[in-house]
Design an enzyme around this catalytic site. Structure first.
Site, PDB file in Angstrom:
ATOM      1  N   HIS A 106     -20.500  -1.262  74.275  1.00 23.90           N
ATOM      2  CA  HIS A 106     -19.950  -2.114  75.321  1.00 23.90           C
ATOM      3  C   HIS A 106     -19.597  -1.236  76.512  1.00 23.90           C
ATOM      4  O   HIS A 106     -19.165  -0.098  76.351  1.00 23.90           O
ATOM      5  CB  HIS A 106     -18.705  -2.850  74.834  1.00 23.90           C
ATOM      6  CG  HIS A 106     -18.994  -3.834  73.745  1.00 23.90           C
ATOM      7  ND1 HIS A 106     -19.604  -5.035  73.985  1.00 23.90           N
ATOM      8  CD2 HIS A 106     -18.775  -3.787  72.410  1.00 23.90           C
ATOM      9  CE1 HIS A 106     -19.741  -5.688  72.855  1.00 23.90           C
ATOM     10  NE2 HIS A 106     -19.250  -4.944  71.878  1.00 23.90           N
ATOM     11  N   CYS A 108     -21.833  -5.034  81.683  1.00 26.03           N
ATOM     12  CA  CYS A 108     -22.326  -5.658  80.458  1.00 26.03           C
ATOM     13  C   CYS A 108     -23.220  -6.854  80.790  1.00 26.03           C
ATOM     14  O   CYS A 108     -24.295  -7.020  80.219  1.00 26.03           O
ATOM     15  CB  CYS A 108     -21.155  -6.094  79.583  1.00 26.03           C
ATOM     16  SG  CYS A 108     -21.665  -6.763  77.992  1.00 26.03           S
TER      17      CYS A 108
END
Length: 110
Positions: free
Chosen positions: A21, A33
């Site tokens: 992430h 992201c």
């Protein structure tokens, strides 16, 4: 950090794996992201929609994991189309990495 590893042989991308992430911002507001996801899923969807190739996909919501392998037994014409789409994906990801390299890393494994 998002890590995207491309397996490349003879100048062609054969697979890629994305994991992690970005942690650029809180969930739902993380533009890094979102950008990486849009580019990678868009490329996979384009391969499936615009060529006769169905990649082998492994995915997990945990850890932001996506693995995409291009089958070896495809025609040269299909391989060229798939490669162009993957090259476009790589360029788009490199553009994101240029501005947000602290949050993502691209690895080209030869």
């Amino acid at each position: 950090m998002i890590k995207i590893t491309f397996d490349v042989a003879q100048g062609r991308i054969h697979s890629f794996t994305l994991s992690g992430h970005a942690d650029f911002a809180k969930k739902g507001s993380d533009i890094v992201c979102a950008g990486v996801s849009a580019v990678t899923f868009g490329a996979v969807n384009a391969i499936e929609s615009l060529t006769d190739v169905i990649p082998e996909i492994k995915q997990s919501g945990q850890g932001g994991y996506l693995n995409c392998v291009i089958p070896e037994d495809i025609s040269e014409s299909s391989r060229e189309k798939v490669q162009l789409l993957l090259d476009g994906m790589l360029v788009s990801l490199q553009t994101i990495e240029h501005d947000y390299g602290k949050y993502m890393k691209i690895i080209l494994r030869q």
